[in-house]
Each structure stands twice: as structure tokens, then as C-alpha cells.
Design an enzyme around this catalytic site. Structure first.
Site, PDB file in Angstrom:
ATOM      1  N   GLU A  28       0.788  -1.232   0.145  1.00 55.38           N
ATOM      2  CA  GLU A  28      -0.062  -0.032  -0.036  1.00 55.38           C
ATOM      3  C   GLU A  28       0.903   1.291  -0.058  1.00 55.38           C
ATOM      4  OE1 GLU A  28      -3.062  -0.050  -0.611  1.00 55.38           O
ATOM      5  OE2 GLU A  28      -3.746  -2.225   0.124  1.00 55.38           O
ATOM      6  N   CYS A  83      -1.623   9.421   2.461  1.00 57.18           N
ATOM      7  CA  CYS A  83      -1.684   8.815   1.292  1.00 57.18           C
ATOM      8  C   CYS A  83      -2.765   9.376   0.310  1.00 57.18           C
ATOM      9  CB  CYS A  83      -1.518   7.248   1.260  1.00 57.18           C
ATOM     10  SG  CYS A  83      -2.781   6.605   1.922  1.00 57.18           S
TER      11      CYS A  83
HETATM   12  P1  NAD Z   1       8.785   4.939   4.207  1.00 54.92           P
HETATM   13  O1  NAD Z   1       8.510   4.010   2.939  1.00 54.92           O
HETATM   14  O2  NAD Z   1      10.033   5.597   4.239  1.00 54.92           O
HETATM   15  O3  NAD Z   1       8.731   4.204   5.491  1.00 54.92           O
HETATM   16  C1  NAD Z   1       7.648   3.057   5.767  1.00 54.92           C
HETATM   17  C2  NAD Z   1       8.118   1.944   6.623  1.00 54.92           C
HETATM   18  O4  NAD Z   1       8.860   1.164   5.708  1.00 54.92           O
HETATM   19  C3  NAD Z   1       8.770   2.600   7.949  1.00 54.92           C
HETATM   20  O5  NAD Z   1       8.605   1.691   9.036  1.00 54.92           O
HETATM   21  C4  NAD Z   1      10.352   2.331   7.363  1.00 54.92           C
HETATM   22  O6  NAD Z   1      11.082   2.036   8.632  1.00 54.92           O
HETATM   23  C5  NAD Z   1      10.074   1.030   6.612  1.00 54.92           C
HETATM   24  N1  NAD Z   1      11.164   1.020   5.489  1.00 54.92           N
HETATM   25  C6  NAD Z   1      11.799   2.016   4.756  1.00 54.92           C
HETATM   26  N2  NAD Z   1      12.626   1.441   3.705  1.00 54.92           N
HETATM   27  C7  NAD Z   1      12.443  -0.147   3.747  1.00 54.92           C
HETATM   28  C8  NAD Z   1      12.885  -1.198   3.157  1.00 54.92           C
HETATM   29  N3  NAD Z   1      13.717  -1.195   2.085  1.00 54.92           N
HETATM   30  N4  NAD Z   1      12.593  -2.417   3.536  1.00 54.92           N
HETATM   31  C9  NAD Z   1      11.503  -2.613   4.597  1.00 54.92           C
HETATM   32  N5  NAD Z   1      11.125  -1.405   5.162  1.00 54.92           N
HETATM   33  C10 NAD Z   1      11.380  -0.357   5.080  1.00 54.92           C
HETATM   34  O7  NAD Z   1       7.619   5.899   4.211  1.00 54.92           O
HETATM   35  P2  NAD Z   1       7.286   7.193   4.725  1.00 54.92           P
HETATM   36  O8  NAD Z   1       7.850   8.227   3.994  1.00 54.92           O
HETATM   37  O9  NAD Z   1       7.836   7.136   6.390  1.00 54.92           O
HETATM   38  O10 NAD Z   1       5.666   7.195   4.912  1.00 54.92           O
HETATM   39  C11 NAD Z   1       4.915   7.974   3.958  1.00 54.92           C
HETATM   40  C12 NAD Z   1       4.545   7.195   2.600  1.00 54.92           C
HETATM   41  O11 NAD Z   1       3.856   6.205   2.838  1.00 54.92           O
HETATM   42  C13 NAD Z   1       4.025   8.070   1.562  1.00 54.92           C
HETATM   43  O12 NAD Z   1       4.341   7.852   0.236  1.00 54.92           O
HETATM   44  C14 NAD Z   1       2.578   7.567   1.840  1.00 54.92           C
HETATM   45  O13 NAD Z   1       1.703   8.049   0.507  1.00 54.92           O
HETATM   46  C15 NAD Z   1       2.750   6.279   2.026  1.00 54.92           C
HETATM   47  N6  NAD Z   1       1.393   5.789   2.656  1.00 54.92           N
HETATM   48  C16 NAD Z   1       0.599   4.856   1.986  1.00 54.92           C
HETATM   49  C17 NAD Z   1      -0.713   4.540   2.477  1.00 54.92           C
HETATM   50  C18 NAD Z   1      -1.440   3.402   1.972  1.00 54.92           C
HETATM   51  O14 NAD Z   1      -2.368   3.032   2.454  1.00 54.92           O
HETATM   52  N7  NAD Z   1      -1.471   3.581   0.568  1.00 54.92           N
HETATM   53  C19 NAD Z   1      -0.985   4.793   3.806  1.00 54.92           C
HETATM   54  C20 NAD Z   1      -0.026   5.772   4.509  1.00 54.92           C
HETATM   55  C21 NAD Z   1       1.078   5.977   3.828  1.00 54.92           C
END
Ligand code: NAD
Length: 486
Positions: A252, A286
Site C-alpha cells: 500500500e 496517502c
Molecule cells: P517509508 O517507505 O519511508 O517508510 C515506511 C516504513 O517502511 C517504515 O517503517 C520504514 O522504516 C520501512 N522501510 C523503509 N525502507 C524499507 C525497506 N527497504 N525494507 C523494509 N522496510 C522499509 O514511508 P514514509 O515516507 O515514512 O511514509 C509515507 C509514505 O507512505 C507516503 O508515500 C505515503 O503515501 C505512504 N502511505 C501509503 C498508505 C496507503 O495505504 N497506500 C498509507 C499511508 C502512507
């Protein structure tokens, strides 16, 4: 008793009990004040290995727990979220910078996620199918095993629990890795809720940590399914790693959702919806309205009213009265927003409101004279920024709205809802709201995006949860072994 009113969780991770974290601990910083809200444990690779192995050992026993008992634990978890609403909203607000509207929504939706999950254990879990032989032939769903959940900082309670609750209810054990900036509302609070609800020790593990812990969780052999919510960039890496290990990954991801305002829309209501869609929770959702497409004949008036709304919004510590928008989560995210806005203005966009910040408090921002290449239009900003573009025909509106790598949510505002739906039919997206803005979430609604927004609806309906968190097995049963020719 309050949920987090215990010294146990400080500096600890949760593996069924509270343990000193191998990776040390870090302050949980309240973005509005810069104060520490406590110290959270940080997991290291040894913690992760121990947890996934324990989760795998505990899983068969948990799956065999009578369905009524699994359902009762989910109901108790939901009840605890209701009876501790003030404390939970307080944590969400202080840890993520959410104003009351979002803190309240997080608390409410999270309770509903548990109540909906409580219905899953009692569902029929298979069906009889026709077969050529005198035997019973059936399809049944079995728990996937250990489910890894990785969640982001923005709405951490909902985005963790919407995977944790159904995965547990369906007989899986879960290892949850919240974002280290929001370890309490993204995980430790959930550990306390399920601990109090009577979940057997070892069925849920909460390991705050950075991307390295997330990578290790995806790669850990006992983890069969990954439920990831976060950015598209990280989601691609998770998807690649999961594919390498032949695991299922539900992704997601990001969005850049359009709000299309047709020429017959009520302008006052439309600008109210537009302002809410772009600015609520500082645009850190998001489904945030990232692009406003407004019919040419009303575009000037729409802009004037949107600017007036942006300028009137009170930004500050969300725990204080009258504050509608809180802080951006940290300086890194704020700088990304500022860079996208500044480069947009340098490239010719006109700044109509905002564009400035005081510490982590970024003013609601309105831009016009944008083109499809303007950085704040073309990218997910994840901040309180409303770029506005006008269109002269429905064909142009459909083409502009569709011209995005993302496909998460869409709003169409019009006095003629059928005309709105016909337009929406031409724009690929996972969610459509006719006569509403783009942000919305309910525990019973399918949620998920297309293309760079993810791998499709994986939440919200029993079917989606069963699909996400169980495996299909074909079983035949007959009274004796058939005789074969050799
Ligand atoms: P991010 O991708 O940087 O981090 C999200 C999570 O993933 C964190 O727990 C992080 O530690 C972990 N992570 C990062 N790199 C990783 C990897 N290579 N392998 C495994 N885990 C990893 O996201 P963010 O910037 O903190 O959050 C915002 C983003 O999330 C925005 O792009 C937003 O649109 C998206 N988002 C999507 C939804 C949805 O339901 N579609 C909901 C909320 C947020």
C-alpha cells in the site's frame, strides 16, 4: 488503569513480554514541542531472528485456538480502544502531530478494525467443489503462518492495526515493525492492547526499528506474507526482496490524488472540501488531495476562496484549542516539502498562500499557474500543499487527472453525480468519491491503489483479508484408496 501507564515499555521491545532491546533505545520526540515522550526500544537483527522464530513456534497453537476465543480477543481489543479513547488519542496527537479530527478518526477506525476482525474467525473457511470420483473434494483456507507488518509514521495506529488485527484473527502470528519516529501509536500501544485483551504470549511481536529491521523482516525465512504500507520507493524494494524469497507482499504505497471540480459544483462547499483534502493532517496522508483540477469558468473564484481558507487556518501545537493543523513529523520531511514548493515557484508556479514555515509548522500552501511538470504537481508532496490547474473540457480533465504514475484516490465535485461517475470511469484509481474530497477510510471499505500506489485492495472487506492473510489448499477425502493399473 491506563494502557501505557507502566514503566515496562520504556526502552523495550515486545515479544510476548517486554524485553530490553538489542539495538538500544531512542527518545520519542513530540514534533510540536521537541520534548521527549519517553524512550522506545530499537530492535536489532538478533531480536528479529528470535521473534520470527518464536512467532513460527507459537502459530500452530494460536491457529488451533477455538474460533470463539480468537473472536473474543479481537472484541476485547476493540473495547479497550474504546474505553481508553482519550489516552490513545493523546498518544496519536502528541507522537504524530495530529489534530483532534485525525486523532479521533485513528482511534475510531482502529477500534472498528478489531470489531470487524472479530467476525473473521467464525466465517466459513472453505467450500465443497465438484469432483470426478466418489469422494469429497474441498477448498479450504489455512493461515499463512507468520505475517510481517511494516507501517509508516503518518497514521501509524490505523495502518498497523488494519493488518495486525485481521492477520491474527485468521490464525496467523504477527511481527510488526513500526516506524521508529512513531513507535508507540504504531506498535507499542498495540502490543499493550492485545496483551490486555488476552492474546497468547508470542502471537504478536512489536519491534520498532529502521529500514534495516524492515529489510531483515522481509528476508526472514519464517515470514511468509508481508503487509507493507509506506512510500513507493521503499515498497518497490520490499516487493523485489519478497519476490526473491518467493513470498507474497501486499503493498500500500504513495499517491498524488486528484480532486476534479466541475463547472456546476457549489463553490463554497467545493473549496471547503478542497482545503480539507489537501491540508488535513498537514497533507501527510496517502490519499491527500495533491492536485486540484478546476473547470476554467470557476477557477479564479475557486482559487480566491481556497486561498482565503488556507490563510485562515490555525497551525500550531495540535493539543491546543482551535488548532486545525499540527507540525510536520520532522525536519527531513519539512525540507522535502519546502524543496518541492520552492522549486515549483522557481519554475514559474505562483505562490498564492503559505510557502513558509516556522520550525516544523508549515503553512497551508496554494499554488497556481502550475504545469504537469511543476514539481509540486508531478510528485507526491506529503505536505499541506494545494496546486491548482484549470481545464476547459471533460476530456482534458480526464487526461490530466489520469496523467500520474499513482492511482490511489479521486474526488469529483459536481451537481450531477452521474456525470461525476462517468468522468471517474475514465480515470484509473483504487477509490472514487463523487461529491467528496479524496481522504476517507472505513474499516469495512476496500482500500488500495493501482500502479505506483500499490498492489490493490487488501484491506477492508472479509474477502480481501482472507485473500491477504491465508493460503488456499485443495483437499480430497475418500473412504478407501482407489486401485491403480500398475
Ligand atoms: P517509508 O517507505 O519511508 O517508510 C515506511 C516504513 O517502511 C517504515 O517503517 C520504514 O522504516 C520501512 N522501510 C523503509 N525502507 C524499507 C525497506 N527497504 N525494507 C523494509 N522496510 C522499509 O514511508 P514514509 O515516507 O515514512 O511514509 C509515507 C509514505 O507512505 C507516503 O508515500 C505515503 O503515501 C505512504 N502511505 C501509503 C498508505 C496507503 O495505504 N497506500 C498509507 C499511508 C502512507
Amino acid at each position: 488503569m491506563s494502557l501505557m501507564d507502566t514503566a515496562q515499555w520504556h526502552g523495550a521491545i515486545f515479544d510476548g513480554a517486554w524485553r530490553t532491546a538489542g539495538g538500544g533505545s531512542a527518545d520519542i520526540i513530540e514534533p510540536a514541542t521537541g520534548e521527549s515522550l519517553g524512550r522506545a526500544g530499537l530492535a536489532d537483527p538478533a531480536d528479529l531472528t528470535r521473534s520470527v522464530e518464536r512467532a513460527a513456534r507459537v502459530q500452530p497453537g494460536w491457529a488451533a485456538t477455538p474460533y470463539e476465543e480468537r473472536a473474543a480477543i479481537m472484541r476485547r481489543a476493540g473495547d479497550l480502544i474504546e474505553s481508553n479513547a482519550d489516552e490513545i488519542m493523546g498518544w496519536v496527537s502528541r507522537e504524530t502531530g495530529a489534530a483532534p479530527a485525525i486523532a479521533g478518526l485513528s482511534q475510531h477506525v482502529s477500534a472498528q478494525e478489531c470489531f470487524e476482525a472479530a467476525a473473521l474467525p467464525a466465517r466459513a473457511y472453505g467450500e465443497l467443489i465438484p469432483t470426478m470420483s466418489p469422494r469429497l473434494s474441498m477448498v479450504r483456507r489455512r493461515p499463512a503462518g507468520v505475517v510481517g507488518v511494516i507501517s509508516p509514521f503518518n497514521v501509524p495506529l490505523v495502518l498497523s492495526i488494519r493488518s495486525v488485527a485481521p492477520a491474527l484473527a485468521l490464525g496467523n502470528t504477527v511481527v510488526l515493525k513500526p516506524d521508529p519516529r512513531t513507535p508507540v501509536s504504531g506498535g507499542l500501544l498495540i502490543a499493550r492492547i492485545f496483551e490486555e485483551a488476552g492474546l497468547p504470549a508470542g502471537a504478536l511481536h512489536v519491534l520498532p526499528g529502521g529500514a534495516d529491521v524492515g529489510v531483515a523482516l522481509v528476508e526472514a525465512p519464517p515470514v511468509r506474507v508481508i503487509s507493507f504500507t509506506g512510500s513507493t520507493a521503499a515498497g518497490r524494494k520490499v516487493g523485489e526482496a519478497a519476490a526473491r524469497h518467493l513470498k507474497r507482499a501486499h503493498l500500500e504505497l504513495g499517491g498524488n490524488s486528484a480532486l476534479v471540480v466541475l463547472d456546476d459544483a457549489d463553490l463554497d462547499l467545493a473549496t471547503g472540501a478542497g482545503a480539507f483534502g489537501s491540508f488535513i493532517h498537514q497533507g501527510q496522508i496517502c490519499m491527500t488531495t495533491g492536485r486540484h483540477l478546476v473547470a476554467e469558468s470557476i477557477a479564479d473564484e475557486y482559487l480566491d476562496r481556497l486561498v482565503a481558507k488556507a490563510e485562515a487556518i490555525k497551525v500550531g501545537d495540535p493539543t491546543q484549542p482551535g488548532v486545525a493543523l499540527g507540525p510536520i513529523i520532522d525536519a527531513g520531511q519539512r525540507d522535502k516539502i519546502a524543496e518541492l514548493v520552492d522549486s515549483s515557484v522557481a519554475g514559474g508556479a505562483r505562490l498564492r498562500a503559505g510557502g513558509s514555515h516556522d520550525g516544523l509548522f508549515y503553512r497551508p500552501t496554494v499554488l497556481d499557474q502550475v504545469t504537469p511538470d511543476t514539481p509540486a504537481w508531478a510528485n507526491e508532496v506529503f505536505g499541506p500543499v494545494a496546486p491548482v490547474m484549470s481545464f476547459s473540457s471533460l476530456d482534458e480533465a480526464a487526461a490530466l487527472a489520469s496523467a500520474s504514475e499513482y492511482g490511489l484516490s479521486l474526488g469529483v465535485l459536481t451537481a450531477d453525480p452521474l456525470r461525476g461517475l462517468e468522468l471517474a470511469d475514465r480515470i484509473p484509481t483504487g477509490v472514487v468519491h463523487v461529491n467528496d474530497q479524496t481522504v476517507g477510510d472505513e474499516a469495512v471499505a476496500p482500500f488500495g491503489g493501482l500502479a505506483a500506489s500499490g498492489t490493490g485492495s487488501r484491506f477492508g472487506t472479509p474477502q480481501a483479508n482472507v485473500e491477504a492473510f491465508t493460503e488456499t489448499q485443495w483437499v480430497t477425502l475418500q473412504s478407501r484408496v482407489p486401485s491403480y493399473p500398475f
